[in-house]
Design an enzyme around this catalytic site. Structure first.
Site, PDB file in Angstrom:
ATOM      1  N   HIS A 201       0.816  -1.218   0.000  1.00  0.00           N
ATOM      2  CA  HIS A 201       0.000   0.000   0.000  1.00  0.00           C
ATOM      3  C   HIS A 201       0.850   1.268   0.000  1.00  0.00           C
ATOM      4  CE1 HIS A 201      -3.305  -2.808   0.678  1.00  0.00           C
ATOM      5  NE2 HIS A 201      -3.944  -1.918  -0.055  1.00  0.00           N
ATOM      6  N   ARG A 308     -10.433   3.878  -1.735  1.00  0.00           N
ATOM      7  CA  ARG A 308      -9.897   3.131  -0.586  1.00  0.00           C
ATOM      8  C   ARG A 308     -10.174   3.940   0.687  1.00  0.00           C
ATOM      9  NH1 ARG A 308      -5.477   1.802  -4.400  1.00  0.00           N
ATOM     10  NH2 ARG A 308      -5.289  -0.469  -4.479  1.00  0.00           N
ATOM     11  N   ARG A 344     -15.396   1.652  -1.602  1.00  0.00           N
ATOM     12  CA  ARG A 344     -15.089   0.368  -0.991  1.00  0.00           C
ATOM     13  C   ARG A 344     -15.114   0.527   0.517  1.00  0.00           C
ATOM     14  NH1 ARG A 344      -9.396  -2.467  -1.617  1.00  0.00           N
ATOM     15  NH2 ARG A 344      -8.767  -0.826  -0.173  1.00  0.00           N
ATOM     16  N   GLU A 443     -10.881 -11.079  -4.739  1.00  0.00           N
ATOM     17  CA  GLU A 443      -9.468 -11.016  -4.333  1.00  0.00           C
ATOM     18  C   GLU A 443      -9.003 -12.337  -3.724  1.00  0.00           C
ATOM     19  OE1 GLU A 443      -8.632  -6.865  -2.622  1.00  0.00           O
ATOM     20  OE2 GLU A 443     -10.461  -7.469  -1.599  1.00  0.00           O
ATOM     21  N   ASN A 466      -4.198  -7.301  -6.878  1.00  0.00           N
ATOM     22  CA  ASN A 466      -3.083  -7.247  -5.911  1.00  0.00           C
ATOM     23  C   ASN A 466      -3.220  -8.373  -4.896  1.00  0.00           C
ATOM     24  OD1 ASN A 466      -2.620  -4.873  -7.254  1.00  0.00           O
ATOM     25  ND2 ASN A 466      -3.516  -3.593  -5.660  1.00  0.00           N
ATOM     26  N   ASP A 467      -4.405  -8.445  -4.320  1.00  0.00           N
ATOM     27  CA  ASP A 467      -4.605  -9.506  -3.335  1.00  0.00           C
ATOM     28  C   ASP A 467      -4.834 -10.853  -3.997  1.00  0.00           C
ATOM     29  OD1 ASP A 467      -4.271  -8.491  -0.703  1.00  0.00           O
ATOM     30  OD2 ASP A 467      -5.970  -7.173  -1.100  1.00  0.00           O
ATOM     31  N   ARG A 477       2.449  -9.521  -0.383  1.00  0.00           N
ATOM     32  CA  ARG A 477       2.636  -8.434  -1.353  1.00  0.00           C
ATOM     33  C   ARG A 477       3.602  -7.361  -0.879  1.00  0.00           C
ATOM     34  NH1 ARG A 477      -3.417  -5.815  -1.434  1.00  0.00           N
ATOM     35  NH2 ARG A 477      -2.454  -3.957  -2.284  1.00  0.00           N
ATOM     36  N   CYS A 514      -9.491  -3.547 -10.615  1.00  0.00           N
ATOM     37  CA  CYS A 514      -9.008  -2.333  -9.959  1.00  0.00           C
ATOM     38  C   CYS A 514      -7.654  -2.554  -9.272  1.00  0.00           C
ATOM     39  CB  CYS A 514     -10.035  -1.793  -8.967  1.00  0.00           C
ATOM     40  SG  CYS A 514     -10.397  -2.935  -7.631  1.00  0.00           S
TER      41      CYS A 514
HETATM   42  C1  PEP Z   1      -6.422  -5.315  -4.774  1.00  0.00           C
HETATM   43  O1  PEP Z   1      -6.220  -6.112  -3.859  1.00  0.00           O
HETATM   44  O2  PEP Z   1      -6.124  -5.547  -5.958  1.00  0.00           O
HETATM   45  C2  PEP Z   1      -7.001  -3.998  -4.500  1.00  0.00           C
HETATM   46  C3  PEP Z   1      -7.284  -3.167  -5.478  1.00  0.00           C
HETATM   47  O3  PEP Z   1      -7.188  -3.647  -3.189  1.00  0.00           O
HETATM   48  P1  PEP Z   1      -5.988  -3.131  -2.254  1.00  0.00           P
HETATM   49  O4  PEP Z   1      -4.794  -2.909  -3.111  1.00  0.00           O
HETATM   50  O5  PEP Z   1      -6.423  -1.892  -1.581  1.00  0.00           O
HETATM   51  O6  PEP Z   1      -5.829  -4.272  -1.308  1.00  0.00           O
HETATM   52 MG    MG Z   2      -7.119  -5.780  -1.940  1.00  0.00          MG
END
Ligand code: PEP
Ligand code: MG
Length: 591
Positions: A201, A308, A344, A443, A466-467, A477, A514
């Protein structure tokens, strides 16, 4: 005597936010307190150690008094000054000081280690307390103990970002998303950290703020000293320490090319995002802070695909009220109208820590009480947010999205609380859009596998790559040691995304992406080929992705997706795309 030339050096990390900066470094040693060494003392030593602790306490008090005086003269709010007063009081607290001295004397251990022991005991104590306010106080103890340890180790000048007087490249062991949220672009020209991965993040925040950044350098804080000249290239992840003149000249030219490239991209701002054969793609923005909306609009975002909201909860001592949620979301909705805003709900936990709300010590935070799980266990906190979102839906363009859903049961629980929030608003006579669209993030691999079942219960889905990568490939990550395994082209990932997209398209439910994959042209090509028409990303990626879309045919993207379906490794996929893409599109500053 002429000044001796400093030794030049080179390190490579993970470029997470593009741009080239050549500047002096400012090294923050914070985050290294974990390295406080254990030391056993003799009885004479323990007398000296107690004195050392008292001196560090005195220094810490003096520093805080100075901060307090400055806040007063700057006219800062009384509420903020009271925080400093509370810290000053805690420094006299017997639970902290008395117990530390007792441990030094009885167990004959050094002051740093004794402080860490006392802190651990206090944190365990606060964890068991059934009072949110008191639990939050544990955060104060953590801050104070860090400060005292810095004074014990003589590192206090490097304590925080606030010490930066001149614009510089910040070098830190680690920065939290909360730190990044406080960065000012005037002072922080770029930043580099020892820890972190591409989709941590902190990296995401750097892109949102458009600050060039490199993470995962492992030993930048050791190799670089405050005042060293440093070049950072946020695209390639290159860091050059004390470069010779000829290298500086090369990077000055590259810096100029980047500025030209950036200007060219802006020509795409008002052009529609469609492929050469007429397939339209909606490019939306990911936002963390309300200020991000301006930059997203400047880059031509068609609404917000991911808000977010956890950043509303950070860098403060209490929780946002329903009214604050309502005001923040309405403001964003108005700013981007008539385009949509996907809000979200709180996704705290994992690498986004919120002391007092999420458990401070979980063995596996990414697999712990995170996101929707945390909200389901703190119904009041969740409901305050839901009511704020619902009220903002009268603006006409607000949608709600739940993160980290792992099954239909969990989704239904979240929806039941949303219904409760609606019922409360009706009783209170407050207005909202009863038909607000509800979506979820895909995710968790389990959710991806049952996407066909989940899409029956929602209006839209958004794939959080990402997740999804973190959980599917079992790679933390934010851990630089496994960052090499972050492989969006992994055949498993490609198959998962393809099947989720197919399930949604078959059910006639909107499907978007996203995660960070959406903002990288190479990957966006694949998402297009899988039939996905909504992509949400940070501001700096929007125009790059639009340029890609306008350079290619949808039919060609589909063909590429068929071709890569044959490959067994991400390397083979990568090679194939690298060979085919330049026929239509090339970009020196992508990835
Ligand atoms: C993701 O996990 O891809 C996502 C967009 O949420 P975050 O990066 O805030 O966990
Ligand atoms: Mg995520």
């Amino acid at each position: 005597m002429p000044e001796k030339r400093k030794h030049a050096d080179f390190i490579k990390g993970i470029g997470v936010s593009p741009g080239i900066v050549i500047s002096g470094a400012y090294v923050i040693k914070r985050g290294l307190e974990g390295e406080a060494q254990y030391c056993h003392l003799t009885s004479e030593d323990s007398v000296h150690e107690t004195m050392r602790l008292k001196k560090a306490l005195e220094d810490s008090r003096d520093q805080l008094q100075r901060v307090r005086a400055k806040m007063k003269s700057d006219g800062r709010e009384e509420e903020h000054i009271q925080i400093i007063d509370a810290h000053l009081m805690i420094m006299q607290d017997n639970m902290l000081v008395g117990d530390t001295i007792k441990i030094i004397e009885e167990e004959r251990i050094n002051a740093e280690w004794a402080l860490k022991k006392v802190l651990k005991r206090l944190m365990d104590h606060f964890k068991g307390v059934d009072d949110d306010y008191l639990r939050e106080r544990s955060y104060d103890f953590e801050h104070i103990v860090s400060r005292i340890i810095y004074n014990l180790t003589g590192r206090h000048e490097d304590y925080s970002l606030t010490g930066i007087k001149e614009p510089a490249i910040v070098v830190a062991h680690n920065l939290s998303p909360a730190d990044t949220a406080q960065m000012s672009k005037d002072k922080v020209l770029g930043f580099i950290t020892d820890l972190g991965g591409k989709t941590s993040h902190t990296a995401i925040m750097a892109r949102a703020l458009e600050i060039p950044a490199i993470v995962g350098l492992e030993n930048a804080t050791i190799k670089i000293n405050t005042g060293d000249t440093v070049i950072i290239d946020g695209t390639t992840g290159t860091v050059i320490i004390n470069p010779p003149e000829n290298v500086i000249a090369v990077y000055r030219k590259k810096q100029k090319r980047y500025a030209d490239y950036d200007r060219t991209l802006h020509h795409y701002r008002d052009l529609p995002c469609e492929t050469k054969d007429g397939r339209s793609i909606s490019l939306r923005g990911n936002m963390e802070l309300i200020d991000d909306v301006t930059s997203l609009k400047e880059h031509g975002a068609e609404g917000i695909g991911l808000y977010r909201t956890e950043f509303l909860y950070m860098n403060r001592r209490d929780l946002p009220t329903e009214e604050e949620h309502y005001r923040a979301y309405s403001e964003v909705a108005r700013k981007v109208f008539p385009h949509p805003v996907i809000i979200r709900t709180l996704d705290i936990g994992g690498d986004k820590d919120l002391p007092g709300l999420n458990p401070s010590e979980e063995p596996n935070p990414a697999l712990g009480l995170r996101a929707i799980r945390l909200c389901l266990s703190h119904r009041d906190v969740f409901k305050a947010q839901l009511k704020g979102v619902l009220r903002s839906s009268t603006e006409g363009n607000v949608k709600i999205m739940f993160p980290m859903i792992s099954g239909v049961g969990e989704l239904r629980m979240a929806k039941a609380i949303l219904d409760e929030a609606k019922a409360e608003l009706v009783r209170e006579g407050k207005h909202f859009n009863a038909c607000i669209e509800i979506g979820i993030m895909i995710e968790v691999p389990a959710a991806a596998v049952i996407a066909d079942l989940l899409v029956k219960e929602v209006d839209f889905i958004s794939i959080g790559t990402n997740d999804l990568l973190q959980y599917s490939l079992a790679i933390d990550r934010s851990n630089e040691h496994v960052a090499y395994l972050y492989e969006p082209y992994h055949p498993a990932i490609l198959r998962i995304i393809k099947s989720v997209a197919e399930a949604a398209i078959k059910a006639g439910v909107d499907v978007g992406v996203c995660g960070e994959m959406a903002g990288e042209p190479e990957y966006a090509l694949i998402l297009l080929g899988f039939g996905i028409q909504t992509l949400s990303m940070n501001a700096i990626s929007i125009l790059k992705v639009k340029r890609l879309m306008r350079s290619i045919n949808y039919s060609w993207a589909k063909q590429i997706c068929d071709e890569i379906g044959e490959f067994a490794t991400s390397m083979e996929v990568q090679r194939h795309i690298s060979a085919r893409l330049p026929e239509f599109y090339s970009d020196e500053f992508s990835r």
